[in-house]
Design an enzyme around this catalytic site. Structure first.
Site, PDB file in Angstrom:
ATOM      1  CG  ASN A 138       7.828 -40.574 -46.759  1.00 10.94           C
ATOM      2  OD1 ASN A 138       7.159 -41.500 -46.290  1.00 10.94           O
ATOM      3  ND2 ASN A 138       7.645 -39.306 -46.407  1.00 10.94           N
ATOM      4  CD1 TRP A 139       7.362 -45.569 -51.159  1.00  9.81           C
ATOM      5  CD2 TRP A 139       6.767 -47.644 -50.578  1.00  9.81           C
ATOM      6  NE1 TRP A 139       8.062 -46.435 -51.954  1.00  9.81           N
ATOM      7  CE2 TRP A 139       7.714 -47.714 -51.610  1.00  9.81           C
ATOM      8  CE3 TRP A 139       6.252 -48.832 -50.038  1.00  9.81           C
ATOM      9  CZ2 TRP A 139       8.167 -48.932 -52.137  1.00  9.81           C
ATOM     10  CZ3 TRP A 139       6.692 -50.047 -50.556  1.00  9.81           C
ATOM     11  CH2 TRP A 139       7.633 -50.091 -51.602  1.00  9.81           C
ATOM     12  CE  LYS A 140       5.119 -37.944 -48.525  1.00  7.61           C
ATOM     13  NZ  LYS A 140       4.814 -36.556 -48.901  1.00  7.61           N
TER      14      LYS A 140
ATOM     15  CG  HIS B 138       7.614 -36.204 -43.442  1.00  7.72           C
ATOM     16  ND1 HIS B 138       6.466 -35.538 -43.808  1.00  7.72           N
ATOM     17  CD2 HIS B 138       8.296 -36.465 -44.581  1.00  7.72           C
ATOM     18  CE1 HIS B 138       6.465 -35.402 -45.132  1.00  7.72           C
ATOM     19  NE2 HIS B 138       7.561 -35.957 -45.625  1.00  7.72           N
TER      20      HIS B 138
ATOM     21  CD  GLU C 290       3.334 -35.607 -45.771  1.00 10.79           C
ATOM     22  OE1 GLU C 290       3.434 -36.825 -45.543  1.00 10.79           O
ATOM     23  OE2 GLU C 290       3.549 -35.114 -46.901  1.00 10.79           O
TER      24      GLU C 290
ATOM     25  CD  GLU D  28      11.137 -34.313 -47.026  1.00 16.00           C
ATOM     26  OE1 GLU D  28      11.241 -35.006 -48.040  1.00 16.00           O
ATOM     27  OE2 GLU D  28      10.249 -34.466 -46.186  1.00 16.00           O
TER      28      GLU D  28
ATOM     29  N   GLY E  10       4.883 -32.517 -52.429  1.00 17.34           N
ATOM     30  CA  GLY E  10       3.631 -32.918 -53.071  1.00 17.34           C
ATOM     31  C   GLY E  10       3.004 -31.837 -53.937  1.00 17.34           C
TER      32      GLY E  10
ATOM     33  CB  SER F 155       8.180 -31.656 -56.149  1.00 18.52           C
ATOM     34  OG  SER F 155       6.916 -31.413 -55.551  1.00 18.52           O
TER      35      SER F 155
ATOM     36  N   GLY G  71       8.837 -38.666 -52.245  1.00 16.50           N
ATOM     37  CA  GLY G  71       7.509 -39.140 -51.886  1.00 16.50           C
ATOM     38  C   GLY G  71       6.824 -39.748 -53.105  1.00 16.50           C
ATOM     39  N   GLY G  72       5.976 -38.956 -53.746  1.00 18.04           N
ATOM     40  CA  GLY G  72       5.137 -39.437 -54.856  1.00 18.04           C
ATOM     41  C   GLY G  72       5.878 -40.261 -55.898  1.00 18.04           C
TER      42      GLY G  72
HETATM   43  P1  PGA Z   1       7.043 -35.534 -52.596  1.00 14.14           P
HETATM   44  O1  PGA Z   1       7.211 -35.839 -51.008  1.00 14.14           O
HETATM   45  O2  PGA Z   1       8.236 -36.135 -53.278  1.00 14.14           O
HETATM   46  O3  PGA Z   1       5.759 -36.231 -52.977  1.00 14.14           O
HETATM   47  O4  PGA Z   1       6.983 -34.057 -52.740  1.00 14.14           O
HETATM   48  C1  PGA Z   1       8.461 -35.757 -50.382  1.00 14.14           C
HETATM   49  C2  PGA Z   1       8.343 -36.103 -48.916  1.00 14.14           C
HETATM   50  O5  PGA Z   1       7.335 -35.728 -48.295  1.00 14.14           O
HETATM   51  O6  PGA Z   1       9.236 -36.761 -48.344  1.00 14.14           O
END
Ligand code: PGA
Length: 254
Positions: A11-13, A98, A100, A170, A176, A216, A237-238
């Site tokens: 997930n590149w957000k 998600h 967010e 999640e 994050g 994470s 994500g990251g």
């Molecule tokens: P993260 O994000 O790996 O940076 O914790 C995961 C996500 O939000 O899908």
């Protein structure tokens, strides 16, 4: 579990322009050459980079998904994108709900349900995200929260469509933050999610539903998370922004 699909999703957000998307996918392709994996590898770039992503991913085995989609097909909905528009690009997957989206854009279980219904009318594979916040975990209400989110999101899914739904656990406190859920916490939460699905759609449908862990995930913790019986993949994500670390995660997932 035997025949559940393994998915490694990135997930590149809100990251990467179209040209950065192209170069990251090409770098990922180079790192995945010769690697035999049972997993579906999927990246989720921002909407404006999807067409470039599809083009760069052609012939690589990497699939592409969108980070969200609206439930109406057309009309006066400024800023929105429909399932048919995503399908026309050749996309395979879409993230829904998600945390967010829930925290910053007013997404609720009810709006996730509407999006999911629209997606299941078409051909995309939805990945429905659920997860508790820290206060909920600390006050012991994780089970209730997950049940409410799963039931709320899946309430309008027809029994013959549940086989197309992928879930992602999640925990919001792990996203994050560098605080990955322990494999045991992840496995327990996945078991709770699977029980809610079983209560709605039956045990065998629940046993066939892939449930990804996200929060994470890094190359160093992928193998232990993936070794849990209820963890069928990871949503990253990251660590998915860099082709090298994302390829390491694919490798570690086996
Ligand atoms: P993260 O994000 O790996 O940076 O914790 C995961 C996500 O939000 O899908």
């Amino acid at each position: 579990m035997g025949n559940r699909t393994t998915i490694i999703a990135g997930n590149w957000k809100l990251n990467k322009t179209a040209s950065e998307t192209r170069s990251t996918i090409l770098a990922l392709r180079n790192r995945l050459v010769g690697l035999s994996t049972r997993a579906e590898v999927v990246v989720f770039p921002p909407f404006v980079s999807l067409e470039t992503a599809i083009d760069a991913a052609r012939g690589t085995g990497v699939k592409v998904g969108a980070q969200n989609v609206f439930w109406e097909q057309s009309g006066a909905y400024t800023g929105e994108v429909s399932t048919a528009m995503l399908e026309a690009l050749g996309l395979n997957f879409v993230l829904l709900g998600h945390s967010e989206r829930r925290a910053h854009f007013g997404e609720t279980d009810a709006t996730v349900a509407r999006r999911l219904e629209a997606v299941l009318h078409g051909t995309l594979t939805p990945i429905v995200c659920v997860g508790e916040v820290l206060e909920e975990r600390e006050s012991g209400t994780t089970g209730e929260v997950l049940a409410r989110q799963v039931e709320g999101a899946l309430r309008d899914v027809a029994p013959d469509h549940i086989g197309r739904v992928v879930m992602a656990y999640e925990p919001v406190w792990a996203i994050g933050t560098g605080k990955t859920a322990s494999p045991l916490i992840a496995n327990d939460a996945h078991t709770l999610i699977r029980s809610s699905i079983a209560a709605m759609f039956g045990r065998s449908a629940a046993d066939e539903t892939a449930i990804l862990y996200g929060g994470s995930v890094k190359p160093e913790n992928t193998a232990t998370l993936m070794s849990e019986s209820e963890v069928d993949g990871v949503l990253v994500g990251g660590a998915s922004l860099d082709a090298g670390s994302f390829a390491e995660i694919v490798r570690a997932a086996g």
